[in-house]
Design an enzyme around this catalytic site. Structure first.
Site, PDB file in Angstrom:
ATOM      1  N   GLY A  20      40.207  38.145 -12.272  1.00 36.19           N
ATOM      2  CA  GLY A  20      41.667  38.264 -12.263  1.00 36.19           C
ATOM      3  C   GLY A  20      42.306  37.416 -13.343  1.00 36.19           C
ATOM      4  CG  ASP A  21      44.439  36.386 -17.127  1.00 34.89           C
ATOM      5  OD1 ASP A  21      43.885  35.272 -17.194  1.00 34.89           O
ATOM      6  OD2 ASP A  21      45.423  36.702 -17.819  1.00 34.89           O
ATOM      7  CB  SER A  22      48.441  35.452 -13.495  1.00 37.04           C
ATOM      8  OG  SER A  22      47.802  35.825 -12.298  1.00 37.04           O
ATOM      9  CE  LYS A  77      40.155  34.828 -16.809  1.00 39.22           C
ATOM     10  NZ  LYS A  77      41.372  34.396 -16.057  1.00 39.22           N
ATOM     11  N   GLY A  98      46.426  40.896 -13.274  1.00 36.73           N
ATOM     12  CA  GLY A  98      45.339  41.817 -13.603  1.00 36.73           C
ATOM     13  C   GLY A  98      44.177  41.677 -12.644  1.00 36.73           C
TER      14      GLY A  98
END
Length: 274
Positions: A88-90, A62, A126
Site C-alpha cells: 500500500g501507499d498514500s 512494494k 493505493g
C-alpha cells in the site's frame, strides 16, 4: 487454516488497523526506493504522475518486492511465502500538489499552512494484492476448463462489475473517487481509493507548532494522521476513514473476495508477526 496476510510495510498504523479488524499480518519491509521508482516512471511517461498513478505504482512495487514471482516466490525468515501479499501507499493532494512525507519540521509547518489555506485535500490510497498461496489453495481461473470464480481472469467482466458495485455503494459523496481498479496479471489486483478531508478552519499557528514539535507528522503522507494527535484538527472525512490511515478496509475486503475468492473472515486470527 486462516489465509496468511503478508504486509509489505513496517507501518505501525497499518498493522494496528488490521489487528483491530482481527487480522495479525506478517510484517515484511519491502526495501523499495520510493523516490527512485516514482522518478523513473515519471521520466518514462514524460510528465508528472497523478495522485492515483503514484500510489498505485508504489503499492505494486512494494507488493512485488516481497511477493517475488511464481517462479521465484519471496520468503520470510527462510520460509517460502504462502498467502497473499498486500502493498500500500498514500499521498495527500492539495490544490493539485501531491504531499508526501515532509521529514523536516519546517516543511511540515509549511505544509500545514498550505493545507489550512486550502481548507482540505484528497488522500489517495493505493492497494496491491498478489496471491502467493500454494497452488492447491488458489481458486480456479478458468484457463484449465474449470469453473472460474466470478472475479478471476476467466471472467474479467464480472470482476469489473463487482468492483463497480463496490464503488457505487461505498462512495460517500460525489467528490470521493475510487478509481484505477485493474488486474495486470491473474495473481495480481490493484486498486486506488480516496477520501476527501476538511480541516478545522480555526487551527492556530500555535497549534501547528505544537503538533509539529511532537514529531508525529514528519514521517507520514500529508504531515498528519487521523489515528493520532491530528484527529482533533480534521473536521470531516468523505470516504473510507481507514483509507486515511493507510489502507481502505472495505476496498481490501472487496479485492480479496472478488479477486481471489477469499472472504474477509478467512484472514481473522491469522498467524502472528515474524
Amino acid at each position: 487454516m486462516p489465509t496468511r496476510l503478508y504486509l509489505a510495510s513496517t507501518s505501525p498504523a497499518r498493522r494496528s488497523l488490521l489487528a483491530q479488524s482481527g487480522i495479525e499480518p506478517v510484517l515484511v519491509a519491502p526495501g523499495v526506493d520510493e523516490d527512485a521508482v516514482a522518478t523513473a516512471e515519471s521520466e518514462r511517461l514524460g510528465r508528472a504522475l497523478t495522485g492515483p498513478e503514484l500510489v498505485a505504482l508504489l503499492a505494486v512495487a512494494k507488493a512485488r518486492a516481497v511477493a517475488g514471482s511464481d517462479d521465484a516466490p519471496g520468503s520470510v525468515a527462510g520460509e517460502r511465502i504462502d498467502g497473499v501479499v498486500f502493498g500500500g501507499d498514500s499521498a495527500f493532494e492539495v490544490d493539485g500538489v501531491l504531499y508526501g512525507k515532509p521529514h523536516d519540521p519546517g516543511v511540515a509547518r509549511d505544509r500545514w499552512r498550505g493545507m489550512l489555506a486550502a481548507g482540505g485535500g484528497t488522500l489517495w490510497s493505493g492497494h496491491c494484492i498478489i496471491d502467493r498461496r500454494a497452488d492447491g489453495d488458489r481458486v480456479p481461473d478458468g484457463r484449465d476448463g474449470s469453473a472460474p470464480h466470478p472475479g478471476l481472469a476467466g471472467s474479467p467482466g464480472a470482476f469489473r462489475e463487482s468492483l463497480a458495485r463496490f464503488r457505487r455503494a461505498e462512495r460517500a459523496s460525489p467528490s470521493v473517487v475510487t478509481t484505477g481498479i485493474t488486474r495486470p496479471a491473474p495473481e495480481t489486483v490493484v486498486a486506488v481509493d480516496s477520501a476527501v478531508l476538511t480541516f478545522a478552519a480555526d487551527m492556530s499557528a500555535d497549534e501547528i507548532d505544537a503538533y509539529v514539535a511532537t514529531g508525529e507528522p514528519l514521517e507520514v503522507a500529508g504531515a498528519f494522521t487521523i489515528d493520532g494527535r491530528a484527529a482533533a484538527y480534521i473536521a470531516r472525512i468523505d470516504g473510507s476513514p481507514s483509507a486515511v490511515v493507510g489502507l481502505s478496509l472495505p476496498m481490501l475486503r472487496a479485492m480479496l473476495l472478488e479477486g481471489f475468492g477469499i472472504p474477509w473472515h478467512d484472514l481473522w486470527n491469522g498467524p502472528g508477526t515474524l
